[in-house]
Scaffold this active site. Structure first.
Site, short mmCIF file in Angstrom:
data_model
loop_
_atom_site.label_atom_id
_atom_site.label_comp_id
_atom_site.label_asym_id
_atom_site.label_seq_id
_atom_site.Cartn_x
_atom_site.Cartn_y
_atom_site.Cartn_z
N SER A 296 24.06 -79.10 -43.76
CA SER A 296 24.13 -77.56 -43.73
C SER A 296 24.07 -76.87 -44.85
CB SER A 296 25.36 -77.35 -42.93
OG SER A 296 25.65 -75.88 -42.71
N CYS A 297 24.14 -75.50 -45.01
CA CYS A 297 24.33 -74.78 -46.25
C CYS A 297 24.47 -73.30 -45.94
CB CYS A 297 22.76 -74.75 -47.12
SG CYS A 297 21.26 -74.33 -46.10
N GLY A 298 23.70 -72.19 -46.54
CA GLY A 298 23.89 -70.86 -46.21
C GLY A 298 23.15 -70.36 -45.00
#
Length: 329
Positions: A296-298
């Site tokens: 996951s990330c932004g």
């Protein structure tokens, strides 16, 4: 005879290095059989240069080609106001095409970079002249190093493109003196392709409903199965630094592990670290290679850097790795 005995004794005393034979991809097309010397997902500048030299396309050839694909992209709060298309036009690998992350997406979604429909993806590939049997080598910007190219490479894989590779990286390509060119975006593609509408491999993506359930079950008995790795900076993950998009709070998914992209890259070159170093890094953070992993990330862009790093490290099974497309946004 004494000299011969010494030579033989010396030869047997020193073990000879083991030769590792790597597979060479072979394609068959209307004009015959063709070998493409692209042996792994991650490619060095020298490997790409050699492949381009050996596979020079012609207008009349229907043979598979090696196509560099620029995936340049910058955060919306980039202090210099740079855009992917602008840096592509200023400096690129000769014959490269440009994949616009802000254009090839689900435009009906309120989130920035959700996967496009299969039809939208196929139309984008047609417009940039890439054929289904082309070997595509995705690369980033000289300025940022490895950043958005893994997301585009992952997108191609999700839609079943067979020949996908990642250049490690364009900054080294430039520094080592390999050729570049400049020019307008519209002048690159001679003619569109007939790229077919693909089928999405949904097994590589985790849906919001399942992600929400995983987060809600964190800390409960029997919820230790899935690991979530967060590619954002430690400050954004911890909630001490702001998100680049106004109005979006920082923080993290309950139970997620902070794996900032910066820790996966060489600080001088911006290239992905060697596999063994990446393996040690994941182990140091308590990531279990035997359990499923979600990146996951932004917005789903740099999460693909984590996924690429896991692959380069040989960490876990590829079928047990998924990407959270919506990510923190």
């Amino acid at each position: 005879m004494a000299l011969l005995a010494q030579i033989m004794q010396s030869s047997f005393a020193k073990p000879r290095p083991t030769l590792r034979i790597l597979p060479v991809r072979t394609r068959v097309h209307m004009g015959g059989t063709r070998q493409l010397n692209l042996q792994s997902f991650i490619l060095t500048p020298n490997e790409l240069s050699t492949a381009l030299t050996k596979n020079v396309p012609t207008k009349i050839s229907t043979a598979p080609r090696v196509i560099p694909l620029c995936a340049a992209w910058f955060l919306p709060n980039d202090p210099q106001g740079r855009t992917g298309q602008r840096v592509f036009e200023e400096k690129r690998i000769p014959t490269a095409r440009f994949f616009d992350l802000d254009a090839v997406k689900d435009h009906d979604s309120p989130y920035p970079h959700m996967l496009p429909s299969a039809e939208t993806f196929a139309k984008a590939m047609q417009d940039i002249g890439i054929r289904k049997d082309d070997d595509v080598v995705v690369y980033d910007t000289q300025e940022l190093g490895i950043f958005s190219a893994p997301r585009v490479a992952w997108t191609l894989k999700v839609f079943g493109h067979p020949g996908v590779h990642l250049l490690n990286n364009f900054r080294l390509w430039v520094e080592h003196g390999y050729p570049t060119e400049s020019g307008k975006y519209e002048a690159v593609v001679e003619e569109p392709s007939r790229y077919p509408t693909p089928t999405l491999d949904a097994a590589r993506v985790i849906a919001f409903s399942e992600m929400k359930e995983i987060a809600s079950d964190h800390g409960k008995e029997g919820s230790e199965g899935v690991q979530v790795l967060d590619a954002r900076s430690k400050g954004r993950w911890a909630g001490t630094d702001p998100e680049p998009r106004p109005g979006l709070p920082s923080g993290h998914i309950p139970g997620s592990i902070s794996v900032p992209v910066s820790e996966l890259l060489d600080p001088d070159t911006g290239a992905l670290l060697p596999g063994e170093e990446l393996r040690r890094l994941f182990e140091s953070k308590g990531v279990d290679s035997e359990r499923p992993i979600i990146s996951s990330c932004g917005t789903g862009v740099t999460a693909a850097v984590v996924d690429a790093a896991l692959g380069e490290a040989g960490f876990g099974q590829s079928e047990a790795r998924r990407l959270y497309d919506g990510s923190w946004t």
